[in-house]
Design an enzyme around this catalytic site. Structure first.
Site, PDB file in Angstrom:
ATOM      1  N   CYS A  78       0.829  -1.210   0.000  1.00  0.00           N
ATOM      2  CA  CYS A  78       0.000   0.000   0.000  1.00  0.00           C
ATOM      3  C   CYS A  78       0.867   1.265   0.000  1.00  0.00           C
ATOM      4  CB  CYS A  78      -0.984  -0.057   1.162  1.00  0.00           C
ATOM      5  SG  CYS A  78      -2.457   0.911   0.852  1.00  0.00           S
ATOM      6  N   HIS A 169      -3.055  -5.319   1.642  1.00  0.00           N
ATOM      7  CA  HIS A 169      -2.308  -5.545   2.894  1.00  0.00           C
ATOM      8  C   HIS A 169      -2.197  -7.032   3.236  1.00  0.00           C
ATOM      9  CE1 HIS A 169      -2.129  -1.345   4.363  1.00  0.00           C
ATOM     10  NE2 HIS A 169      -3.236  -1.214   3.645  1.00  0.00           N
ATOM     11  N   GLU A 171      -0.246  -8.325   5.171  1.00  0.00           N
ATOM     12  CA  GLU A 171       0.139  -8.459   6.588  1.00  0.00           C
ATOM     13  C   GLU A 171      -1.083  -8.438   7.511  1.00  0.00           C
ATOM     14  OE1 GLU A 171       0.306  -5.836   4.790  1.00  0.00           O
ATOM     15  OE2 GLU A 171       0.026  -3.996   5.948  1.00  0.00           O
TER      16      GLU A 171
HETATM   17  N1  GLN Z   1      -3.639   6.286   0.739  1.00  0.00           N
HETATM   18  C1  GLN Z   1      -2.403   6.067   1.447  1.00  0.00           C
HETATM   19  C2  GLN Z   1      -1.248   6.856   0.801  1.00  0.00           C
HETATM   20  O1  GLN Z   1      -1.446   7.479  -0.177  1.00  0.00           O
HETATM   21  C3  GLN Z   1      -2.051   4.587   1.494  1.00  0.00           C
HETATM   22  C4  GLN Z   1      -3.022   3.850   2.377  1.00  0.00           C
HETATM   23  C5  GLN Z   1      -2.465   2.646   3.047  1.00  0.00           C
HETATM   24  O2  GLN Z   1      -1.255   2.417   3.102  1.00  0.00           O
HETATM   25  N2  GLN Z   1      -3.346   1.854   3.612  1.00  0.00           N
HETATM   26  O3  GLN Z   1      -0.162   6.821   1.305  1.00  0.00           O
END
Ligand code: GLN
Length: 195
Positions: A78, A169, A171
């Site tokens: 992410c 995710h 994890e």
């Molecule tokens: N939207 C977040 C970003 O731009 C990422 C979200 C996340 O890691 N769950 O960093």
């Protein structure tokens, strides 16, 4: 083997728990010295702009970029995918820039952008993929990049050499396959050497 997680902000403990479960020694990475002797590193979810700023402020951005380019296995999830990306849509600020993909932040929208769905990831056809204000992989910029995960008609995970990155995710679910894939890429060169 020492598997670390960048521990500046976000869900780093969850990555370390999985690495420990898979038999690795673990380390929270906050300072330059913590990068020494690392065998693998997770870049967790969280807020990429905050993490990018902290990486710069703490003098970690350049040393980490060099280690990745020298072959350190990394797993970005992410926000971690955003940190790794070479291009960030809508003129977003680039951070490590080592992974040849263009990402779009909050591709599923900011409010309703959190959901769980099943999709392919690695050799698993029904991996539970958890999305939290997730980015999307809008374009692959190098044909050597392998698609590792897909869901809802989108590419959601890639591998480029020593870099693994996912929009979701892994994890936060029970399936440890993808972390295992990363740790196996650490072990593989040693096995080849021994053979
Ligand atoms: N939207 C977040 C970003 O731009 C990422 C979200 C996340 O890691 N769950 O960093």
């Amino acid at each position: 083997m020492i598997a670390g997680a960048l521990a500046l902000q976000g869900a780093f403990r969850e990555h370390l728990k999985i690495f420990a479960k898979l038999g690795a020694d673990t380390r929270e990475v906050r300072r330059r010295e913590d990068l020494e002797g690392l065998d693998a590193l997770a870049l967790p979810g969280g807020e990429s702009t905050v993490q990018g700023k902290l990486l710069r402020d703490l003098g970690l951005l350049e040393p980490l970029r060099e280690l990745i380019l020298a072959g350190l296995p990394v797993m970005g999830t992410c926000a971690g995918l955003i940190l790794l990306a070479r291009e960030i849509g809508d003129n977003g600020e680039r951070h490590l820039g080592t992974l040849p993909v263009r990402v779009q932040r909050n591709i599923y929208g900011r409010q309703s952008g959190s959901f769980v769905c099943e999709g392919r990831a690695g050799s698993c056809e029904s991996f539970r993929q958890v999305y939290i204000r997730a980015p999307g992989i809008a374009e692959i910029l190098d044909p050597e990049t392998e698609i590792l995960a897909e869901a809802r008609g989108r590419i959601t995970g890639v591998r480029y050499r020593n870099q693994f990155a996912f929009a979701f995710h892994p994890e936060l679910t029970e399936n440890t396959d993808l972390h295992e894939l990363v740790l196996r890429s650490v072990r593989a060169p040693a096995v080849r050497k021994a053979a």
